[in-house]
Design a protein around this motif. Structure first.
Motif, short mmCIF file in Angstrom:
data_model
loop_
_atom_site.label_atom_id
_atom_site.label_comp_id
_atom_site.label_asym_id
_atom_site.label_seq_id
_atom_site.Cartn_x
_atom_site.Cartn_y
_atom_site.Cartn_z
N PRO C 13 -33.04 38.91 12.63
CA PRO C 13 -32.64 39.04 11.85
C PRO C 13 -33.91 38.22 11.03
O PRO C 13 -34.53 37.93 9.81
N TRP C 14 -34.94 37.43 12.02
CA TRP C 14 -36.46 36.55 11.12
C TRP C 14 -37.22 37.69 10.57
O TRP C 14 -37.84 37.03 9.89
N ILE C 15 -36.71 39.02 11.56
CA ILE C 15 -37.59 39.84 11.16
C ILE C 15 -37.43 40.67 9.67
O ILE C 15 -38.48 41.10 8.67
N GLY C 16 -36.03 41.06 10.37
CA GLY C 16 -35.31 41.43 8.44
C GLY C 16 -35.74 40.61 7.88
O GLY C 16 -36.02 41.24 6.18
N LYS C 29 -32.36 47.80 -3.73
CA LYS C 29 -31.48 49.04 -3.08
C LYS C 29 -32.08 49.27 -1.57
O LYS C 29 -31.09 49.11 -0.22
N LEU C 30 -33.47 49.13 -1.49
CA LEU C 30 -33.94 49.33 0.07
C LEU C 30 -33.92 47.64 0.67
O LEU C 30 -33.51 47.78 1.46
N GLN C 31 -33.71 46.75 -0.14
CA GLN C 31 -33.31 45.43 0.69
C GLN C 31 -32.42 45.17 0.94
O GLN C 31 -32.01 44.73 2.02
N HIS C 32 -31.56 45.92 -0.21
CA HIS C 32 -29.62 46.34 0.57
C HIS C 32 -29.41 46.47 2.30
O HIS C 32 -29.41 46.68 2.68
N ALA C 111 -33.52 36.67 2.92
CA ALA C 111 -34.79 36.14 4.01
C ALA C 111 -34.11 34.79 4.35
O ALA C 111 -34.05 34.82 5.10
N LEU C 112 -33.77 34.55 3.37
CA LEU C 112 -32.84 32.78 3.76
C LEU C 112 -31.66 33.12 4.71
O LEU C 112 -31.57 32.53 5.40
N PHE C 115 -33.14 34.22 7.77
CA PHE C 115 -33.23 33.66 8.67
C PHE C 115 -32.89 31.93 9.34
O PHE C 115 -32.77 31.72 10.12
N PHE C 116 -31.47 32.14 8.20
CA PHE C 116 -30.57 31.36 8.89
C PHE C 116 -29.30 31.13 9.97
O PHE C 116 -29.30 31.35 10.58
N ILE C 117 -29.51 32.85 9.29
CA ILE C 117 -29.08 34.04 11.16
C ILE C 117 -28.87 33.28 12.45
O ILE C 117 -28.79 33.43 13.43
N GLY C 118 -30.69 33.44 12.06
CA GLY C 118 -31.52 33.60 13.48
C GLY C 118 -31.67 32.46 13.59
O GLY C 118 -31.21 32.44 15.15
#
Lengths: 103, 496, 582
Positions: C13-16, C29-32, C111-112, C115-118
């Motif tokens: 998730p952090w890399i994501g 679209k790419l972000q989704h 990103a947030l 970041f939270f999930i990780g």
């Protein structure tokens, strides 16, 4: 308390410090402020000489005193330069009017 | 006589300083020449620094006698040199564009270089009076840099206040030196420590040192010059003042006080009390500020408070972790606050200064800045959040180290102080967080929309410093090579 | 292998997050796509981690000096939290594809969230207290940043900062606790502390126990530190589902459960946990009963359900609390995501302006009812088994008055859920016609969660088995799923509570004749709505600080003489202290 030269010197230091700070606390004129700083420095110089006398290191403290005088002359010069520039740009030497930065 | 390699870290900036001034005078575009020369000087000084750091690691502390003046290069010197060089290099890179339209740039770079030289010298001295000389020299250079905008009334006002208070403080230091000489007859710090015994005169000398150097260190209530000077100076100088000049004052205070460590056990509690006072007053003053740079200036008070708590623990308990934590925070604060001032400065530059306007930068000016200036906004946010002590950023780790030292004492009072410091850290979010929120609004303020593009060279130091903050936050022992010798040096200075 | 999985669970998730940021808002679209693909991968890696649970560190990173060793211990308690974070996380991200469509700051949002999930996964798996605190703070930060995601709305900004400050204030308890443990045990390792807890001085242990409890109360929004959670509903709804229902708020329960073996003998500690849980369960339910805002009602219900978990820990039923934590994460995320589908469709959060959506939004209606079944605790939904288990344990090991309190809570739950379902989906339509019945990606994640509601209770056996194996200090006994189900169904406590549920629903159906009671409750509700005076206390503190700060600002007069007085004054004060006082 007997009146020895040493005591006179010590009293002189205390008196000059008191006078200097009293001046800094009360005067509003920038030129006088710089003069008061010089009085404080003179107190310090006298103090150093006295200390040299007490500890028998007069040779060292005298050279220190000279260095201090040189260094503080620079400070005094810069202070005066600021004062001149302030007089030009702000039009006053009154420190109480120089209080736009607050809070 | 050949100079040891570390002496070159002092000498190089000092001799290049006039060089920068003259070279700056040669060409038409004075600033560019002066800045390039300063960068070269930095490169040379960095080389000397690397050699000196390796030398310190392998061969230990080395001393040098110049006449009767004794200099030594120990962990504290290394720390001060490192912070000064890191910040100085970034500030010089940053200032190229920031000052592009100003007069007297060659003076700026020359003075900056001289200031760095004398600061490093200040870290290397082992003699009470010599310490004062370096200190005074640093003060003189910084007066001129603070009042760099010599035609602006507010800048002059800040400069004169800074000068008068600082000069008054430095005479107190001289009086203290007089007392020490009278009592012990020595000026060398090691000799003083060996001969100093508990006496009222030396107690008084210690207090005079604390107050005298405390003016520069911005102990509350001697701090009143700081918000003015930090907010009025050019942003690069604000970064230097906050990141290293007040810390240099702190190191001078620690050096002098450590020689008097045998006089009383009260120095530690005294430092910690000032630490608490600084945290509380700094936080309350930073809260409710409308100007970004003024808020950052007050936050420096808070961070000096954290350092004082760590160092106070070191003084009271002869605890190396507290000293290390305090110095670790000093380094991190240099990076964080330096970054905050430079990032805010980059915004100030593009929104006001590049238009010839010297108004202060307000919180509201930055509304929606992220849209046009994503890098400046991101790095400013990183700096602020790191100052607030959020992981995974550097500020968290150094505060943690200070707290570890506090709790390790198993002393109820000190643990309470730690909890109180943590509380202050939380409180500081109430003024950092809104700024982050403001920066990330969707609708930019009119002033942001009218701003120029930010030059790449200006972004470079911001991004590098932000990366440094993150790297240290994730890998705190990255800085051990710096903080460990500094902590050991302080403890050695305390005779422990 | 386990080490790689741990790294993937936290790191992916952090890399994501970084990738989404680098993709830039110009390519939504790419972000989704990046966000959902990576979060699904992270979800899978977390689930696979279930096969690699262990009570030993699988990854140790020595940090040098005072930072100890950062260890990752994937024991059942921690992996459960990580699995919930990553799986619900990826469903929330998938839901966001439709929910956040057209948002300008998509990069920051994803990103947030990632970041939270990780960080949430890391919080569960970390075996070192410092590392845990590290992740604990990151989750608090992400929660703040996402609550005030819409920075143009002052309400959202205020709510975000409030949430941050309150959870951080509680966090001081954890911070000081971690430092004290390090100091007395000589290591940040949780297992080392649990081994040596008995050797610590008594007063230190008491300080730790209540410090950790304070941190847990703030993080899990229990009374009296609950006021931030309803305000946090300013966040985008998938965030409310993920952070403020399914994961971060569980961290408090996790904390008390994790350290239960060390503190259970501290006098008054278990009772305090139990009482906090009971009061929160009751007050949360009461507030949910009167709330008009759909999301706030769900938030109050979260407070109430977290209260059940606290209660379970308080009576010593660690397994029951974690079982309910799992169930609750699924069904509450489902309910929130339903709200996330309804709110944009009808354009309001006010339940009084909804109504009649049963016909216009049949899909969302169906899944909402499924979630409600679980929340009320009706059979075959996961909430039934976990809640009944808590009540059964409460009856067996807890005091009678507490059991009765919790039973009352069950009735209130049935009542407020009936009200919610009725106000939103039945009756006359009071607002505009909805513009959709859940978009495609919304339906995908709603369907997945609905299946979860009916199936996650089947994991009870596996979960208890893993907990028995990997938690040497908690004394959890392994029990098969069907054995447990049989036990629950046959227990008298179950029948009592089903009766109470029926009573609760009955009261709602007969609400017209009982209107008098409702009016009677209204002033009570108002007091509770204001956080039992704690909201006033908050305000008082804030105002006091503001005034103090304003007064202090006056001392910076900007006059030179005055500045010098600071120097002279401090100097004189210190000399006076020196020569008179000391």
């Amino acid at each position: 308390m007997n009146i020895s030269p040493l005591n006179i010197c010590l009293l002189g230091v205390i008196g000059l410090v008191a006078a200097g700070f009293y001046g800094l606390l009360t005067t509003r004129n920038l030129i006088k402020v710089v003069i008061m700083l010089q009085i404080l420095v003179k107190a310090a110089v006298l103090g150093l000489i006295t200390a040299g006398n007490i500890s028998g290191q007069l040779y060292v403290t005298q050279s220190m005193a000279i260095t201090v005088i040189v260094a503080d002359t620079i400070v005094a010069v810069i202070g005066m330069a600021f004062a001149i520039q302030i007089r030009r740009q702000v039009g006053t030497l009154d420190t109480n009017e120089l209080s736009s930065l607050r809070g | 006589m050949t100079l040891p390699v570390w002496a070159w870290i002092i000498v190089l900036p000092l001799i290049t300083s006039p060089l920068i001034y003259f070279i700056g005078h040669l060409g038409k575009s004075r600033g560019v020449f002066a800045q390039r020369t300063a960068l070269l000087a930095f490169a040379a000084t960095w080389a000397a620094f690397v050699l000196a750091a390796q030398d310190l690691q392998h061969n230990g502390i080395s001393k040098l006698m110049v006449g009767s003046i004794s200099l030594k290069f120990d962990g504290l010197s290394l720390l001060l040199a490192m912070i000064a060089l890191v910040l100085g290099s970034f500030v010089v890179i940053f200032s190229g564009h920031y000052l592009a339209d100003e007069e007297g740039q060659e003076k700026y770079y020359a003075m900056l270089m001289a200031m760095i030289g004398v600061m490093i010298g200040l870290g290397c001295t082992n003699d009470l009076f010599n310490l004062w000389i370096w200190f005074e020299a640093m003060a003189v250079t910084s007066y001129l840099l603070v009042a760099f905008y010599k035609d602006l009334p507010t800048s002059l006002e800040a400069g004169i206040k800074y000068l008068v208070q600082s000069a008054a403080g430095s005479t107190l230091v001289l009086l203290a030196i007089g007392l020490v000489v009278a009592e012990t007859g020595a000026l060398n710090l090691d000799e003083i420590r060996q001969t100093a015994e508990s006496s009222p005169a030396l107690m008084a000398a210690g207090i005079l040192f604390v107050i005298g150097y405390g003016v520069k260190t911005a102990l509350v209530p001697l701090h009143t010059w700081l918000p003015d000077a930090h907010s009025q100076a050019p942003s690069g100088i604000s970064a230097m003042l906050s990141g290293i000049v007040i810390e240099a004052g702190l190191i001078a205070m620690l050096r002098s006080l450590s020689a008097l460590s045998g006089v009383t056990t009260l120095w530690g509690p005294l430092l910690m009390s000032f630490g608490i006072l600084n945290m509380v007053v700094g936080n309350l003053m930073a809260f409710g500020q409308a100007q970004v740079k003024r808020m950052l200036a007050y936050s420096s008070l808070v961070h000096v408070g954290y350092m004082l708590i760590g160092l106070g623990i070191a003084f009271s308990m002869r605890d190396v972790i507290g000293a290390q934590g305090g110095f670790f925070h000093m380094f991190n604060h240099g990076l964080m606050k330096g970054l905050a001032f430079l990032a805010a400065g980059s915004m100030l530059y593009t929104l006001h200064i590049s238009k010839g306007d010297h108004r202060p930068l307000l919180f509201d000016d930055l509304a929606g800045a992220a849209k046009r200036y994503p890098w400046a906004a991101l790095t400013l946010s990183i700096a602020l959040l790191s100052l607030a002590g959020l992981p995974p950023l550097a500020g968290f780790m150094s505060k943690w180290q200070i707290f570890v030292a506090g709790v390790d004492t198993h002393n109820g009072w000190i643990i309470a102080v730690v909890a109180f410091a943590a509380l202050n850290s939380v409180f500081s979010l109430t003024y950092y967080a809104p700024l982050v929120n403001t920066v990330y609004r969707c609708e930019p303020s009119a002033i942001v929309l009218s701003g120029k593009r930010l030059p790449v060279v200006m972004k470079l130091p911001l991004v590098l410093m932000a990366l440094g903050i993150i790297a240290i936050g994730i890998w705190p022992s990255l800085m051990n090579w710096l903080t460990e010798p500094a902590g050991t040096a302080l403890l050695a200075g305390l005779g422990g | 292998m386990a080490a790689i999985l741990v790294l993937l669970t936290i790191g992916l998730p952090w890399i994501g997050a970084l990738l989404v940021l680098l993709t830039g808002n110009e390519r939504p679209k790419l972000q989704h796509a990046v966000a959902s693909i990576i979060s699904v991968a992270a979800g899978i890696s977390a689930v696979v981690l279930l096969w690699f649970t262990s009570d030993q560190p699988v990854l140790s990173i020595p940090m040098g000096s005072v930072f100890g060793v950062f260890t990752f211990v994937p024991d059942a308690l921690g992996v459960l939290l990580a699995v919930i974070a990553n799986v619900v996380g990826c469903l929330a991200v998938i839901f966001s594809i439709d929910y956040m469509k057209g948002n300008e700051q998509l990069g920051r949002y994803y990103a947030l969230v990632m970041f939270f999930i990780g960080a949430m996964a890391g919080l569960g798996i970390s075996g070192s207290l410092l590392l845990m605190f590290f992740f604990w703070e990151i989750t608090a930060f992400c929660s703040y940043a996402l609550i005030s995601f819409d920075n143009d709305d002052p309400k959202a900004v205020a709510a975000g900062i409030k949430a941050l400050i309150i959870t951080q204030l509680g966090g001081i308890g954890l911070l000081v606790g971690a430092l004290i443990i390090n100091s007395y045990v000589g290591s940040y390792q949780i297992s080392a502390f649990l081994t040596k807890a008995e050797t610590l001085p008594f007063n230190v242990l008491v300080l730790l126990a209540f410090g950790f409890l304070a941190a847990a109360i703030a993080k899990s929004a229990q009374v009296p530190l609950h006021t931030w959670l309803p305000d946090a509903m300013e966040a985008p709804t998938p965030v409310s589902a993920l952070i403020h229902a399914a994961t971060m708020v569980n961290a408090g329960v996790y904390l008390v459960a994790r350290f239960f073996p060390a503190f259970e003998d501290v006098p008054g500690w278990t009772t305090s946990v139990l009482v906090v849980g009971m009061i929160s369960a009751l007050l949360g339910a009461l507030m949910a009963l009167v709330a008009a805002d759909l999301k706030r009602a769900l938030a109050y219900s979260t407070i109430s359900q977290l209260g059940y978990m606290f209660f379970a820990v308080g009576v010593g039923a660690v397994f029951a609390s974690q079982f309910h934590l799992l169930s609750h994460a699924i069904f509450k995320a489902l309910l929130f995501l339903c709200a996330g589908a309804v709110i944009p469709a009808v354009g309001t959060r006010d339940m009084r302006q909804m109504g009649g959506l049963r016909k216009t939004m049949p899909f969302v209606f169906t899944v909402f009812v499924i979630g409600s079944l679980a929340l009320v605790g009706l059979p075959i939904a996961n909430g039934f088994f976990s809640k009944e288990l808590i009540l059964e344990e409460g009856l067996m090991h807890g005091p009678m008055w507490a059991y009765i309190g919790m039973l009352l809570g069950v009735g209130l739950t049935a009542l407020y859920v009936s009200r919610m379902v009725f106000m939103v989906f039945y009756g006359e339509s009071h607002g505009e016609k909805p513009i959709h019945d859940g978009l495609f990606w919304m339906r995908v994640s709603l369907t997945a969660l609905s299946i979860g509601v009916f199936t996650t209770w089947l994991l009870a056996g596996v979960l208890s088995d893993l907990m028995a194996q990997t938690l040497p200090f908690h004394g959890v006994h392994a029990i098969g799923t069907f054995e447990l189900a049989k036990e629950i169904i046959l227990a008298p406590a179950t029948w009592i509570s089903i009766a109470v549920i029926v009573l609760g629903i009955g009261i709602w159906i007969l609400r017209e004749p009982l209107a008098g009671i409702k009016n009677l409750l209204r002033p009570v509700a108002r007091i509770i709505e204001n956080g039992l005076g704690f909201e006033q206390l908050n305000q008082g503190i804030i105002n006091g600080t503001k005034n103090l700060s304003a007064a202090l600002h006056l001392t910076q007069t900007g006059q030179l003489n005055w500045n010098i007085l600071g120097i002279v004054g401090m100097l004189s004060a210190l000399f006076a202290l020196l020569f008179i006082g000391v």
